[in-house]
Design an enzyme around this catalytic site. Structure first.
Site, PDB file in Angstrom:
ATOM      1  N   GLY A  59       0.842  -1.193   0.000  1.00  0.00           N
ATOM      2  CA  GLY A  59       0.000   0.000   0.000  1.00  0.00           C
ATOM      3  C   GLY A  59       0.874   1.237   0.000  1.00  0.00           C
ATOM      4  O   GLY A  59       2.099   1.152   0.092  1.00  0.00           O
ATOM      5  N   LEU A  60       0.243   2.366  -0.103  1.00  0.00           N
ATOM      6  CA  LEU A  60       0.961   3.636  -0.155  1.00  0.00           C
ATOM      7  C   LEU A  60       1.691   3.937   1.151  1.00  0.00           C
ATOM      8  O   LEU A  60       1.359   3.376   2.201  1.00  0.00           O
ATOM      9  CB  LEU A  60      -0.008   4.773  -0.452  1.00  0.00           C
ATOM     10  CG  LEU A  60      -0.694   4.748  -1.821  1.00  0.00           C
ATOM     11  CD1 LEU A  60      -1.792   5.803  -1.872  1.00  0.00           C
ATOM     12  CD2 LEU A  60       0.321   4.960  -2.932  1.00  0.00           C
ATOM     13  N   SER A  61       2.651   4.833   1.078  1.00  0.00           N
ATOM     14  CA  SER A  61       3.311   5.338   2.276  1.00  0.00           C
ATOM     15  C   SER A  61       2.251   5.958   3.182  1.00  0.00           C
ATOM     16  O   SER A  61       1.349   6.657   2.715  1.00  0.00           O
ATOM     17  CB  SER A  61       4.351   6.386   1.868  1.00  0.00           C
ATOM     18  OG  SER A  61       4.993   6.910   3.005  1.00  0.00           O
ATOM     19  N   ALA A  62       2.326   5.671   4.472  1.00  0.00           N
ATOM     20  CA  ALA A  62       1.394   6.174   5.496  1.00  0.00           C
ATOM     21  C   ALA A  62       0.008   5.533   5.425  1.00  0.00           C
ATOM     22  O   ALA A  62      -0.938   6.015   6.040  1.00  0.00           O
ATOM     23  CB  ALA A  62       1.277   7.701   5.447  1.00  0.00           C
ATOM     24  N   SER A  63      -0.114   4.426   4.701  1.00  0.00           N
ATOM     25  CA  SER A  63      -1.401   3.729   4.634  1.00  0.00           C
ATOM     26  C   SER A  63      -1.693   2.942   5.909  1.00  0.00           C
ATOM     27  O   SER A  63      -2.845   2.612   6.189  1.00  0.00           O
ATOM     28  CB  SER A  63      -1.456   2.790   3.428  1.00  0.00           C
ATOM     29  OG  SER A  63      -0.463   1.782   3.538  1.00  0.00           O
ATOM     30  N   GLY A  64      -0.653   2.629   6.673  1.00  0.00           N
ATOM     31  CA  GLY A  64      -0.821   1.871   7.915  1.00  0.00           C
ATOM     32  C   GLY A  64      -0.167   0.505   7.895  1.00  0.00           C
ATOM     33  O   GLY A  64      -0.389  -0.305   8.799  1.00  0.00           O
ATOM     34  N   LYS A  65       0.648   0.229   6.884  1.00  0.00           N
ATOM     35  CA  LYS A  65       1.276  -1.096   6.741  1.00  0.00           C
ATOM     36  C   LYS A  65       2.132  -1.466   7.955  1.00  0.00           C
ATOM     37  O   LYS A  65       1.983  -2.548   8.516  1.00  0.00           O
ATOM     38  CB  LYS A  65       2.150  -1.144   5.480  1.00  0.00           C
ATOM     39  CG  LYS A  65       1.418  -0.969   4.187  1.00  0.00           C
ATOM     40  CD  LYS A  65       2.364  -0.999   2.995  1.00  0.00           C
ATOM     41  CE  LYS A  65       3.500  -0.007   3.066  1.00  0.00           C
ATOM     42  NZ  LYS A  65       3.069   1.415   3.117  1.00  0.00           N
ATOM     43  N   SER A  66       3.031  -0.584   8.338  1.00  0.00           N
ATOM     44  CA  SER A  66       3.943  -0.885   9.449  1.00  0.00           C
ATOM     45  C   SER A  66       3.184  -1.018  10.762  1.00  0.00           C
ATOM     46  O   SER A  66       3.464  -1.924  11.558  1.00  0.00           O
ATOM     47  CB  SER A  66       5.023   0.196   9.568  1.00  0.00           C
ATOM     48  OG  SER A  66       5.839   0.192   8.421  1.00  0.00           O
ATOM     49  N   SER A 113       5.951  -1.773  -2.148  1.00  0.00           N
ATOM     50  CA  SER A 113       5.971  -2.691  -3.296  1.00  0.00           C
ATOM     51  C   SER A 113       4.941  -2.275  -4.348  1.00  0.00           C
ATOM     52  O   SER A 113       3.925  -2.946  -4.526  1.00  0.00           O
ATOM     53  CB  SER A 113       5.781  -4.142  -2.862  1.00  0.00           C
ATOM     54  OG  SER A 113       4.817  -4.322  -1.875  1.00  0.00           O
TER      55      SER A 113
END
EC number: 2.7.1.25
Length: 195
Positions: free
Chosen positions: A33-40, A107
């Site tokens: 997903g996009l940067s700041a989407s909440g992945k981490s 990615s």
């Protein structure tokens, strides 16, 4: 490309034996997903949930791997592809050790995620699309990256000056605007339980 004279040396312990010891299947949950989407945030919350359930696991976070393993890579299309290849190879090795791996990487290209799936093995790869919209990611902007990208200070920034191709058929879709983190983590945990 494998160099001449390099031969795979087969060990005496199988993947199944390692998984039997840990009483789990080594799978990779790949959050894209996009940067700041909440992945981490999701990845580390899932890691905590897994550990609390007695599961052996590890998170490979995009920023973290760029501090060591991938510190020599930039953000060109070629470097991003190599970043993903290396992370997928590490995830595969960890899966073969019986570990559950949670990957949190932008990615952005489908082809690179497909490459990761092929490296890890389709049966051990679960793609999760963190589908938080660009506007919400940009409003969060915890690292100030969107602001820099909009100001032209960051080249090849995904979603602004570089493309993001959403997954065509992910195993799970989570929009962090709609889902409470505890609910999202339970949905992710369900993917692992079904493996």
């Amino acid at each position: 490309m494998i160099q001449k004279g390099i031969v795979w040396h087969q060990g005496n312990v199988t993947r199944q034996e390692r998984e039997g010891l840990l009483q789990q299947v080594g799978v990779t949950i790949w959050l894209t997903g996009l940067s700041a989407s909440g992945k981490s945030t999701l990845a580390f919350a899932l890691e905590r949930r897994l550990l609390s359930a007695g599961r052996a696991c590890f998170t490979l976070d995009g920023d973290n791997v760029r501090h060591g393993l991938n510190r020599n890579l930039g953000f060109s299309i070629q470097d991003r592809s190599e970043n993903i290849r290396r992370v997928a190879e590490v995830a595969r090795l960890m899966n073969e050790a019986g570990l559950i791996v949670v990957v949190a990487l932008i990615s952005p290209l489908r082809a690179d995620r497909l490459m990761a799936k092929e490296i890890i093995g389709a049966e051990f790869f679960k793609e999760v699309y963190v589908s938080t919209p660009l506007e919400a990611c940009e409003a969060r902007d915890p690292k100030g990256l969107y602001g820099k990208a909009r100001a032209g200070e960051l080249a090849e920034f995904t979603g602004i000056s570089s493309p993001y191709e959403s997954p065509s058929s992910p195993d799970l879709i989570i929009n962090t605007l709609d889902a409470h983190i505890d609910d999202a983590v339970e949905r992710l945990y369900g993917l692992i339980k079904s493996s």
